[in-house]
Design an enzyme around this catalytic site. Structure first.
Site, PDB file in Angstrom:
ATOM      1  N   LYS A 191       5.135 -18.087  19.670  1.00  0.00           N
ATOM      2  CA  LYS A 191       5.885 -17.011  19.002  1.00  0.00           C
ATOM      3  C   LYS A 191       4.995 -16.288  17.992  1.00  0.00           C
ATOM      4  CE  LYS A 191      10.714 -18.524  19.066  1.00  0.00           C
ATOM      5  NZ  LYS A 191      11.859 -18.887  18.232  1.00  0.00           N
ATOM      6  N   GLU A 200      23.490 -17.089   5.676  1.00  0.00           N
ATOM      7  CA  GLU A 200      23.341 -15.802   6.353  1.00  0.00           C
ATOM      8  C   GLU A 200      24.587 -15.533   7.211  1.00  0.00           C
ATOM      9  OE1 GLU A 200      21.015 -13.343   6.035  1.00  0.00           O
ATOM     10  OE2 GLU A 200      22.619 -12.419   7.177  1.00  0.00           O
ATOM     11  N   ARG A 228      25.260 -10.769  12.345  1.00  0.00           N
ATOM     12  CA  ARG A 228      25.646 -10.915  13.755  1.00  0.00           C
ATOM     13  C   ARG A 228      24.478 -10.466  14.602  1.00  0.00           C
ATOM     14  NH1 ARG A 228      29.963  -6.458  13.467  1.00  0.00           N
ATOM     15  NH2 ARG A 228      28.326  -5.767  12.057  1.00  0.00           N
ATOM     16  N   LYS A 264      29.961 -20.635   4.234  1.00  0.00           N
ATOM     17  CA  LYS A 264      29.410 -20.289   5.547  1.00  0.00           C
ATOM     18  C   LYS A 264      30.200 -20.962   6.675  1.00  0.00           C
ATOM     19  CE  LYS A 264      26.880 -18.994   8.882  1.00  0.00           C
ATOM     20  NZ  LYS A 264      26.911 -17.637   9.394  1.00  0.00           N
ATOM     21  N   PHE A 296      38.141  -9.469  15.242  1.00  0.00           N
ATOM     22  CA  PHE A 296      38.171 -10.830  15.803  1.00  0.00           C
ATOM     23  C   PHE A 296      39.550 -11.201  16.344  1.00  0.00           C
ATOM     24  CE2 PHE A 296      34.104 -10.837  13.979  1.00  0.00           C
ATOM     25  CZ  PHE A 296      33.368 -11.730  14.736  1.00  0.00           C
ATOM     26  N   GLY A 345      30.864 -17.888  22.315  1.00  0.00           N
ATOM     27  CA  GLY A 345      29.678 -18.708  22.592  1.00  0.00           C
ATOM     28  C   GLY A 345      28.671 -18.449  21.497  1.00  0.00           C
ATOM     29  N   CYS A 378      26.115 -20.019  16.942  1.00  0.00           N
ATOM     30  CA  CYS A 378      26.764 -20.332  15.661  1.00  0.00           C
ATOM     31  C   CYS A 378      28.163 -20.928  15.795  1.00  0.00           C
ATOM     32  CB  CYS A 378      26.799 -19.086  14.783  1.00  0.00           C
ATOM     33  SG  CYS A 378      25.170 -18.618  14.220  1.00  0.00           S
ATOM     34  N   LYS A 437      28.583 -24.501  17.471  1.00  0.00           N
ATOM     35  CA  LYS A 437      27.978 -25.615  16.745  1.00  0.00           C
ATOM     36  C   LYS A 437      28.565 -25.756  15.332  1.00  0.00           C
ATOM     37  CE  LYS A 437      23.735 -23.759  14.662  1.00  0.00           C
ATOM     38  NZ  LYS A 437      24.145 -23.746  13.259  1.00  0.00           N
ATOM     39  N   ARG A 471      22.572 -19.023  24.231  1.00  0.00           N
ATOM     40  CA  ARG A 471      23.035 -20.344  23.794  1.00  0.00           C
ATOM     41  C   ARG A 471      24.567 -20.417  23.881  1.00  0.00           C
ATOM     42  NH1 ARG A 471      19.318 -20.840  18.407  1.00  0.00           N
ATOM     43  NH2 ARG A 471      19.615 -18.588  18.428  1.00  0.00           N
TER      44      ARG A 471
END
Ligand SMILES: NC(=O)c1ccc[n+]([C@@H]2O[C@H](COP(=O)([O-])OP(=O)(O)OC[C@H]3O[C@@H](n4cnc5c(N)ncnc54)[C@H](O)[C@@H]3O)[C@@H](O)[C@H]2O)c1
Length: 430
Positions: A35, A149, A152, A205, A250, A258, A261, A264, A328
């Site tokens: 990277k 943070e 989006r 968060k 939303f 999915g 964020c 998990k 992910r």
């Protein structure tokens, strides 16, 4: 200000670029040499609108390296923005955060503010502080701040530079002044900066993501009922959203959430609740409804194509949401797995995620544009609502397809309009 950002993923790289754009002198550090090489050759290892141009524009103010020592030594503020993926029991895996804390401790040569930007469980700032202390060669003062943070993917630059709010959990006046200074460019545009204790910032968060995920699962369950009762969930969401207490965002039913964020973070917060004997029944249901929702397209597909063996199914959209290449926990993974198990041939199209998807979905074919995917297809399944799918040539679509069947997993189309145009079209909750 001299700043180090550790981790050049979706969050770290955007933060680094934006902090450079705000006039700071930024070093981005990552353990992934590939990277770093890419970034040093002027390429960006992920897709985020506007990021490549921003990095190019700020070339002289941002450097990329795998060497943490000089970066730490010259910086006053060090952001930790590494991944916190799910661990064995869905708890947040903090090994990367801890490894970075250790290196920071080893190379600390004067006062620093260490800023947890990664999403980390309540209490992590204390853990980071402890690790730094244990690894310092000589005792040096420092502060650990929580600055979660909320960006989006797909809107990350705007969200970083014009956020709804900046949350800073901080227990020292010195660190607070540095954080105020760091974000003064953003605060100048009237964005609220909320200072609070560190643990509340960490909780804000998780609670925010869990609330957003809850809204989505709630609407997906309402959508299931709408289908049974003949109501239209899009209209229902509109009517609900006009209530100021609820608001319109939303509330979109679809094929489930999915990304890196929500899945998990919901699971990690649930896990924390379990550890502390808090029931967690809401989050348990949010997660369960989402898993069911990802599987809810197959019965709809089978309504239109009862025998899928050997049939060609076009899938539009692979990324977990539009304007990103992030795959992910993408619902497309579940939908395509089901289709392959049924013996269908899948041809997918995604404007940005193909390269990432190929590693995760090697057994399907990839088309170069949405129309190519439709050639001889028995059914089209829309999984991600990229804008490019909204306004296509319906006649051309129909001509290309073997059978004009559409399963619209994101309610991109009005089913009645599609039916008038000659398609069999099933959406979600309508
Ligand atoms: N992606 C989002 O939309 C988003 C939004 C808000 C918060 N977050 C949170 O921000 C954090 C980062 O997320 P992301 O999506 O950017 O992750 P990511 O997986 O895209 O990037 C993480 C980066 O950290 C690097 N890394 C791992 N261990 C390292 C180490 N020891 N030293 C240096 N670098 C290391 C990896 O090589 C990788 O480049 C996570 O905690 C996530 O939950 C993500």
């Amino acid at each position: 200000m001299k700043i180090t950002v550790v981790g050049v993923g979706y969050v770290g790289l955007v933060a680094g670029a934006c902090l450079a754009e705000m006039g700071n002198d930024v070093v981005c550090v990552d353990i992934d040499q590939k990277k770093i090489n890419l970034l040093n050759s002027g390429k960006v290892p992920l897709y985020e609108p506007g990021l490549e141009e921003m990095l190019r524009r700020n070339k002289s103010k941002i450097a990329f390296t795998t060497d943490m020592k000089p970066a730490i030594e010259k910086s006053v503020a060090i952001f930790i923005a590494v991944g916190t993926p799910p661990g064995k029991n869905h708890e947040a895996d903090l090994s990367a955060v801890k490894a970075v804390a250790k290196t920071i401790g080893q190379h600390m040569n004067g006062y620093k503010v260490v800023i947890d930007k990664s999403t980390v469980p309540v209490g992590t700032a204390d853990v980071v502080a402890q690790i730094i202390k244990e690894n310092q060669k000589k005792q040096t003062a420092f502060d650990v701040v929580s600055n979660p943070e909320f960006l989006r993917e797909g809107e990350a630059i705007n969200d970083f530079l014009i956020p709804d709010r900046i949350v800073i959990g901080c227990s020292s006046e010195k660190a607070r002044k540095i954080m105020e200074d760091l974000y003064k460019g953003i605060a100048r545009t009237d964005r609220p900066m909320l200072f609070c204790d560190v643990r509340s910032a960490e909780m804000i968060k998780y609670a925010s993501n869990a609330m957003l995920a809850t809204r989505i699962s709630f609407m997906n369950e309402i959508a299931q009922l709408c289908e049974k009762l003949g109501a239209d969930v899009k209209m229902v969401a509109k009517g609900m959203g006009l209530d100021n207490r609820i608001g319109p965002r939303f509330l979109q039913a679809g094929v489930g959430y999915g990304g890196s964020c929500f899945p998990k973070d919901v699971k990690a917060l649930y896990q924390t609740m379990q550890e502390h004997q808090v029931n967690g029944s809401i989050l348990e249901a949010v997660e369960r409804v989402n898993e069911e929702q990802k599987k809810s397209l197959l019965p709809k597909i089978k309504k239109l194509v009862p025998e899928l063996k050997g049939k060609k199914v076009a899938v539009w959209g692979l990324a977990f949401k539009p304007k990103t290449d992030d795959m992910r926990e993408a619902p497309s993974l579940v939908v395509i797995d089901q289709l392959l198990k049924e013996g269908a041939q899948v041809v997918a199209y995604d404007p940005e995620a193909e390269e990432v998807a190929k590693k995760m979905l090697p057994r399907i074919a990839y088309a170069q544009d949405p129309y190519e995917a439709l050639q001889d297809a028995d059914c089209l399944v829309i999984v991600t609502e990229w804008n490019t799918f909204r306004d296509l040539d319906k006649e051309k679509m129909k001509k290309l397809m073997k059978h004009p069947n559409i399963i619209d997993g994101r309610n991109v189309y009005e089913p009645s309009e599609m039916r008038e145009a000659g398609f069999s079209c099933i959406g979600v909750g309508r």
